[in-house]
Each structure stands twice: as structure tokens, then as C-alpha cells.
Design a protein around this motif. Structure first.
Motif, mmCIF file in Angstrom:
data_model
loop_
_atom_site.group_PDB
_atom_site.id
_atom_site.type_symbol
_atom_site.label_atom_id
_atom_site.label_comp_id
_atom_site.label_asym_id
_atom_site.label_seq_id
_atom_site.Cartn_x
_atom_site.Cartn_y
_atom_site.Cartn_z
ATOM 1 N N ALA A 1 57.334 36.933 41.987
ATOM 2 C CA ALA A 1 56.017 37.328 42.515
ATOM 3 C C ALA A 1 56.183 38.285 43.692
ATOM 4 C CB ALA A 1 55.239 36.086 42.945
ATOM 5 N N ALA A 2 57.161 38.014 44.558
ATOM 6 C CA ALA A 2 57.385 38.878 45.715
ATOM 7 C C ALA A 2 57.824 40.274 45.290
ATOM 8 C CB ALA A 2 58.421 38.246 46.634
ATOM 9 N N LEU A 3 58.704 40.354 44.311
ATOM 10 C CA LEU A 3 59.170 41.663 43.847
ATOM 11 C C LEU A 3 58.056 42.430 43.139
ATOM 12 C CD1 LEU A 3 62.725 40.679 42.549
ATOM 13 C CD2 LEU A 3 62.086 41.674 44.754
ATOM 14 N N VAL A 4 57.219 41.721 42.403
ATOM 15 C CA VAL A 4 56.078 42.376 41.741
ATOM 16 C C VAL A 4 55.121 42.950 42.777
ATOM 17 C CG1 VAL A 4 54.005 41.955 40.350
ATOM 18 C CG2 VAL A 4 56.215 41.066 39.595
ATOM 19 N N THR A 5 54.820 42.168 43.818
ATOM 20 C CA THR A 5 53.902 42.669 44.847
ATOM 21 C C THR A 5 54.492 43.861 45.589
ATOM 22 O OG1 THR A 5 54.743 41.066 46.482
ATOM 23 C CG2 THR A 5 52.823 40.414 45.179
ATOM 24 N N LEU A 6 55.805 43.880 45.760
ATOM 25 C CA LEU A 6 56.430 45.034 46.407
ATOM 26 C C LEU A 6 56.235 46.291 45.559
ATOM 27 C CD1 LEU A 6 58.122 46.257 48.652
ATOM 28 C CD2 LEU A 6 60.183 45.476 47.437
ATOM 29 N N ALA A 7 56.430 46.161 44.256
ATOM 30 C CA ALA A 7 56.246 47.311 43.362
ATOM 31 C C ALA A 7 54.799 47.792 43.357
ATOM 32 C CB ALA A 7 56.691 46.943 41.946
ATOM 33 N N THR A 8 53.856 46.866 43.331
ATOM 34 C CA THR A 8 52.446 47.268 43.263
ATOM 35 C C THR A 8 51.964 47.869 44.582
ATOM 36 O OG1 THR A 8 51.771 44.997 43.797
ATOM 37 C CG2 THR A 8 51.851 45.615 41.467
ATOM 38 N N THR A 9 52.449 47.367 45.703
ATOM 39 C CA THR A 9 52.008 47.936 46.982
ATOM 40 C C THR A 9 52.619 49.322 47.214
ATOM 41 O OG1 THR A 9 53.757 46.671 48.100
ATOM 42 C CG2 THR A 9 51.527 45.740 48.115
ATOM 43 N N ILE A 10 53.833 49.543 46.724
ATOM 44 C CA ILE A 10 54.399 50.895 46.788
ATOM 45 C C ILE A 10 53.523 51.849 45.990
ATOM 46 C CG2 ILE A 10 56.346 52.332 46.064
ATOM 47 C CD1 ILE A 10 58.183 49.973 46.730
ATOM 48 N N THR A 11 53.084 51.414 44.815
ATOM 49 C CA THR A 11 52.184 52.241 43.997
ATOM 50 C C THR A 11 50.869 52.492 44.716
ATOM 51 O OG1 THR A 11 53.169 51.283 41.998
ATOM 52 C CG2 THR A 11 51.079 52.452 41.742
ATOM 53 N N PRO B 1 44.042 54.091 53.509
ATOM 54 C CA PRO B 1 45.464 54.229 53.882
ATOM 55 C C PRO B 1 45.964 53.153 54.833
ATOM 56 C CG PRO B 1 44.405 56.378 53.864
ATOM 57 C CD PRO B 1 43.315 55.368 53.644
ATOM 58 N N LEU B 2 45.157 52.746 55.815
ATOM 59 C CA LEU B 2 45.583 51.707 56.755
ATOM 60 C C LEU B 2 45.838 50.396 56.035
ATOM 61 C CD1 LEU B 2 46.058 50.613 59.623
ATOM 62 C CD2 LEU B 2 43.586 50.192 59.763
ATOM 63 N N ALA B 3 44.900 49.978 55.188
ATOM 64 C CA ALA B 3 45.057 48.712 54.473
ATOM 65 C C ALA B 3 46.288 48.735 53.585
ATOM 66 C CB ALA B 3 43.803 48.421 53.647
ATOM 67 N N CYS B 4 46.481 49.821 52.843
ATOM 68 C CA CYS B 4 47.612 49.891 51.920
ATOM 69 C C CYS B 4 48.940 49.920 52.661
ATOM 70 C CB CYS B 4 47.465 51.111 51.019
ATOM 71 S SG CYS B 4 46.080 50.983 49.869
ATOM 72 N N TRP B 5 48.972 50.570 53.816
ATOM 73 C CA TRP B 5 50.202 50.593 54.605
ATOM 74 C C TRP B 5 50.589 49.194 55.081
ATOM 75 C CZ3 TRP B 5 54.346 53.193 55.131
ATOM 76 C CH2 TRP B 5 55.163 53.027 56.255
ATOM 77 N N VAL B 6 49.617 48.448 55.566
ATOM 78 C CA VAL B 6 49.909 47.094 56.031
ATOM 79 C C VAL B 6 50.263 46.194 54.847
ATOM 80 C CG1 VAL B 6 48.943 45.071 57.187
ATOM 81 C CG2 VAL B 6 48.490 47.352 58.085
ATOM 82 N N LEU B 7 49.610 46.377 53.708
ATOM 83 C CA LEU B 7 49.970 45.612 52.514
ATOM 84 C C LEU B 7 51.423 45.857 52.135
ATOM 85 C CD1 LEU B 7 46.801 46.124 50.266
ATOM 86 C CD2 LEU B 7 47.496 44.017 51.405
ATOM 87 N N LEU B 8 51.883 47.101 52.269
ATOM 88 C CA LEU B 8 53.279 47.408 51.961
ATOM 89 C C LEU B 8 54.208 46.697 52.935
ATOM 90 C CD1 LEU B 8 55.478 48.964 50.459
ATOM 91 C CD2 LEU B 8 55.056 50.894 51.993
ATOM 92 N N CYS B 9 53.890 46.717 54.223
ATOM 93 C CA CYS B 9 54.719 46.012 55.214
ATOM 94 C C CYS B 9 54.796 44.526 54.900
ATOM 95 C CB CYS B 9 54.156 46.234 56.620
ATOM 96 S SG CYS B 9 54.276 47.939 57.225
ATOM 97 N N VAL B 10 53.669 43.934 54.522
ATOM 98 C CA VAL B 10 53.651 42.510 54.164
ATOM 99 C C VAL B 10 54.530 42.257 52.942
ATOM 100 C CG1 VAL B 10 52.199 40.613 53.344
ATOM 101 C CG2 VAL B 10 51.374 42.105 55.177
ATOM 102 N N ALA B 11 54.402 43.118 51.932
ATOM 103 C CA ALA B 11 55.158 42.922 50.700
ATOM 104 C C ALA B 11 56.656 43.041 50.939
ATOM 105 C CB ALA B 11 54.705 43.935 49.656
ATOM 106 N N ILE B 12 57.062 43.956 51.811
ATOM 107 C CA ILE B 12 58.488 44.118 52.118
ATOM 108 C C ILE B 12 59.043 42.840 52.738
ATOM 109 C CG2 ILE B 12 60.102 45.300 53.651
ATOM 110 C CD1 ILE B 12 58.448 47.849 53.176
ATOM 111 N N VAL B 13 58.342 42.296 53.717
ATOM 112 C CA VAL B 13 58.829 41.074 54.373
ATOM 113 C C VAL B 13 58.779 39.891 53.408
ATOM 114 C CG1 VAL B 13 58.512 39.508 56.318
ATOM 115 C CG2 VAL B 13 58.060 41.949 56.603
ATOM 116 N N TYR B 14 57.739 39.818 52.602
ATOM 117 C CA TYR B 14 57.638 38.740 51.609
ATOM 118 C C TYR B 14 58.818 38.791 50.649
ATOM 119 C CZ TYR B 14 55.458 35.957 47.807
ATOM 120 O OH TYR B 14 55.186 35.028 46.830
#
Length: 491
Positions: free
Chosen positions: A37-47, A68-81
Motif C-alpha cells: 500500500a505504501a509503495l502504491v501511494t508513492l507511485a500515485t502521488t508522484i503521478t 500544487p501545495l496539496a499534491c506536494w505535501v501528499l508526496l512528502c507523506v507518501a515518501i515517509v510512509y
């Protein structure tokens, strides 16, 4: 359409991990499903980050804003997750009995899910609810160890943060009240409608609303003097949770401050709002500098470092302009990577030496050479030294302040960063190279007396370290464009 699908998958993957963990109650299945699930969310947030610039708009009946602000923070969350999920494979097996692991991973995925929801909320009220949900879920993770210290930290976290963001709720009410003078007694309160009406609303209500919202969400971010929950919560939770709290949750709460700052600017309150935010940033750096030099516990040291770096992010947004916003956003990413690396190192030291007490950790390179080298490199990076990503973002923050006409805050920030650099690395000097072994744990030094670190514990450190180094040497051009959009407040 692509962004909508990606966001739906981002929410669905951790939700599925929760269901699997609770339904099957199987330790190995729970941990691997959570990792997938964590790897999937990382791929989707990069997209999402790659596509949002061309198609940023409110979705799902206006409840979701993938700007852009929301998506950037989502990416940061996904990376740490993702990093924390890899690290948890080995760490949680060593620290917790298998019977409790499904509950841990259900809570862990639930914590990630709440942080994927909050940044994209298009209505201030729903954003507040989402932030409160992150508190409720993560409280159980902070107290997961069930010791007296972790239970106390969990209660302190719950009480202090909930009391703090109650102020944010009151500020949101004030803003709704202000909006009624423009739109009438009932209106659809989104971030955009508030911003559009801000210049025509009552300035007293807007000022009170902003100050309350800033105080409320600053409590969640851990800005001083509202930071008192943070050292206990970050130090007492399991190490993967500590990484999520520091590298992901604090960025999620910063979204509320940034969106509130935009509305205050629209209400012609820029002088007040930016000065107050800069003051909080400097206070946070000061508190961190004073307390970092006095720490004994490695995880508490990392926690006070989080206070410092959220202060730097606050300064970046407070200085404003293209440089300031770009520096703050880049600092979010680099801090997420670096603090994950640092907490992983502290967790590994705890496994090897049976304690996070830095007086008991001695000659780590002898015991675990690779882990020791990565942790030391992370310590150099977290102090803002080159050639790592945090040096670039801190230098850009200083430049933003200088160009923006804030010479005094820039000078204070520079002095405090130097103090933190000396104090932080002095702890590592003692742990790594001190000849005084009087306080070392009996048998701590010597590979024959120490458990071998799981491979995933070291892998997670490598995966955090490599991009941290790359981002210090190369600031990708697409990020410049994304940060410019964030600075403009949208697409």
C-alpha cells in the motif's frame, strides 16, 4: 480524470491495508500488505505531482482540492510512509510480538490515510476534522509500547494538540462569521471563497481568525512555544511512528498555516501575518538551539531537531516571495528524508545497545559500520551542512529573507543554525569517538554481544540517504515550476 483516479488509489491502498490487517489478523500478511500500500501511494502521488500543474481544480463535488501545495505535501507523506513501512518490517518484528503486529499495521495505515486526506480538503472545516483525525489515530501509535512513559506521552499529545487545534476551530468560526457579511448568513466556505471575500470582510474578525488558526495549527506543527507535546510523543512512539510524526504529520499541519497565510494576505494583513510567522520560526529555532545541546536521549534529540526545522519552514513561508516559498517547500521534502534517516539510525542504536541514552551508545561504527556511517552522514545533513539537501533549502531561506528585506531575522537565523550545528554534532562526537567509556552499557561494544540489524533497517536508511544527497547536488528543474505555482497560490 487521471488526478482523480490517482487520488482515489492513494486513499484506497491504505484503506485496504487496514481491512486486511483487521480481518486476517496475520502478522506477516499485515506487514507486507501495508508495504505494498505504501509503495502504491508513492507511485500515485508522484503521478499527482507530475500532472497537477496542468489540471489543478476542486473535485469530488468540491470537497477535494488537488492543487500544487496539496499534491506536494501528499508526496512528502507518501515518501515517509514508504520508508517507514520498509523499516518497520525488521524493527517491529524485533520490538513487538507477532500477535500485536496486525493492530499496529492497521493503525499505521490508518495514520497514513488520515494524512492523505487532510492536505486535499477544500473546506477549512473538513481540513480541521481531518487534522483532528490524525491526532486520534496517532495517539494509539504513540502509546503502542504500553509503558508508563509512552502512555503519559500519548495523553500529553492528545490533550495538548486537541486543545491547540480547538483554537483553530474557533478561528475558522470567526472567518465564517466574517464571510457572512459578504455572502449572507449561509455560504459554501472553501479556501477560495474565503480568499475572494477577504478584502471586503471585517478586518478585526479576519485578524482574530488568523491568529487563532495560526496558534492552533502551529501547536500541531510543533512550533515553539506550542511544541511541548512533540519531544515526548516523538521519543516514546515506535521508531517508524516517530518518522511519520516528524517527517509527514508536521508537513500536513503546515498546510493549514500556509492556506491561512494566503487568506490573511488577501485581507491586507500581510504585515501582521508574516511578522508573526517569522517570530514563531525564530522562537522555534531558539528553543531548539537551547535544548538540543542538553539532550541525553537520541530520539528526543531528533524531536527537538524537528522543532528547529519546522521553524525554518515557517521562516521560509514568512519571508514569502518565490524564493521563500520554494525554500520552504524544498525544506519539507529534505526534512522528511533526513528525519526519517535520523530516526531510523536512532532506532537501530536502540536495538543494538538496548537504550536510546546517548551516554550508553559508544563506538557505533565498530558495532554496525554501515548503519553508523549513514547515521553520521545524516547528522551532518540535518545540521544544514553541504552537500546535502537541507543546506540548499536553508541557504535559499536565508537568501529569501535577505532579498525580501528581513536582515535582522536572517542574522538571528544564521547564528542559531551555527549553534545547533555545533551542539548537535557534539553529541555524535561523543557517541562515535569519545575515549571515555565509563557510561557505556556493559557489553555494548563488541559485535559478539549485539544483535544483528535486520537488512530492511539498513535498506531504509540507504533509501533516505541517497535522494537526500542527490537533492543537495541537484535541484530538479520541474520542482522550480511547481514551487512557482505554489507561490502563486494555485495553477
Amino acid at each position: 480524470m487521471m488526478a482523480t483516479i490517482c487520488y482515489a488509489v492513494t486513499l484506497g491502498a491504505p484503506a485496504l491495508a487496514i481491512l486486511v490487517a483487521l480481518a486476517l489478523r496475520h502478522a506477516r500478511m499485515s506487514e507486507w500488505v501495508n508495504l505494498v500500500a505504501a509503495l502504491v501511494t508513492l507511485a500515485t502521488t508522484i503521478t499527482l505531482v507530475a500532472t497537477v500543474a496542468a489540471n489543478a481544480q476542486a473535485r469530488w463535488f468540491g470537497y477535494v482540492l488537488l492543487d500544487p501545495l496539496a499534491c506536494w505535501v501528499l508526496l512528502c507523506v507518501a515518501i515517509v510512509y514508504g520508508l517507514a513501512s520498509i523499516y518497520a518490517l525488521g524493527y517491529m518484528r524485533a520490538e513487538t510480538e507477532d500477535a500485536r503486529l496486525p493492530v499496529f499495521y492497521a493503525l499505521f495505515a490508518g495514520f497514513a490515510l488520515t494524512m492523505f486526506v487532510a492536505p486535499a480538503m477544500n473546506r477549512p472545516g473538513l481540513y480541521w476534522i481531518s487534522i483532528e483525525l490524525t491526532t486520534l489515530v496517532s495517539t494509539f501509535l504513540v502509546g503502542f509500547g504500553r509503558s508508563a512513559e509512552s502512555t503519559e506521552a500519548a495523553w500529553k499529545y492528545l490533550i495538548v494538540v486537541s486543545a491547540g487545534i480547538t483554537l483553530a476551530l474557533l478561528g475558522t468560526v470567526f472567518w465564517y462569521w466574517a464571510g457572512t457579511f459578504v455572502y449572507g448568513p449561509r455560504f459554501d466556505m472553501t479556501w477560495a471563497t474565503l480568499g475572494a471575500a477577504a478584502a471586503r470582510t471585517d478586518p478585526v474578525l479576519m485578524t482574530l481568525g488568523f491568529l487563532l488558526i495560526l496558534a492552533g495549527y502551529a501547536t500541531k506543527v510543533g512550533l515553539a512555544p506550542m511544541h511541548t507535546w512533540l519531544p515526548d510523543a516523538h521519543s516514546q512512539g515506535p521508531t517508524p511512528v516517530s518518522a511519520m510524526l516528524s517527517g509527514a504529520l508536521l508537513n500536513t499541519a503546515m498546510v493549514g498555516i500556509v492556506r491561512g497565510l494566503r487568506i490573511a494576505d488577501a485581507a491586507h494583513l500581510a504585515w501582521l501575518s508574516h511578522n508573526v510567522l517569522i517570530a514563531l520560526g525564530l522562537i522555534s529555532l531558539t528553543v531548539a538551539a537551547l535544548l538540543i545541546v542538553r539532550q541525553r536521549d537520541a530520539k528526543r534529540l531528533m524531536a527537538y531537531s524537528s522543532v528547529e526545522h519546522m521553524g525554518v519552514v515557517a521562516l521560509g513561508f514568512g519571508f514569502g516571495g518565490g524564493f521563500g516559498v520554494a525554500a520552504a517547500c524544498y525544506h519539507m521534502l529534505n526534512h522528511s528524508l533526513n528525519k526519517s534517516l535520523m530516526f531510523f539510525g536512532a532506532g537501530n542504536a536502540g536495538l543494538l545497545f538496548g537504550s536510546h541514552d546517548m551516554h550508553r551508545i559508544r563506538h557505533l561504527p565498530r558495532v554496525a559500520p554501515v548503519c553508523g556511517a549513514l547515521w553520521l552522514a545524516g547528522a551532518v545533513a540535518i545540521t544544514g551542512a553541504p552537500p546535502f539537501g537541507l543546506f540548499v533549502s536553508e541557504f535559499t531561506t536565508l537568501r529569501a529573507g535577505w532579498v525580501g528585506g528581513w536582515p535582522a531575522p536572517v542574522a538571528i537565523m544564521l547564528v542559531l543554525l551555527i549553534v545547533i550545528f555545533i551542539g548537535f554534532l557534539d553529541h555524535f562526537r561523543r557517541m562515535y569517538y569519545s575515549a571515555d567509556d565509563e557510561n557505556a552499557a556493559p557489553g555494548a561494544v563488541g559485535a559478539d554481544r549485539v544483535r544483528r540489524l535486520p537488512r530492511t533497517n539498513v535498506l531504509a536508511m540507504w533509501l533516505a540517504f541517497i535522494p537526500l544527497l542527490v537533492f543537495g547536488l541537484w535541484w530538479p528543474a520541474p520542482l522550480h515550476a511547481l514551487f512557482a505555482l505554489i507561490a502563486k497560490g494555485g495553477s
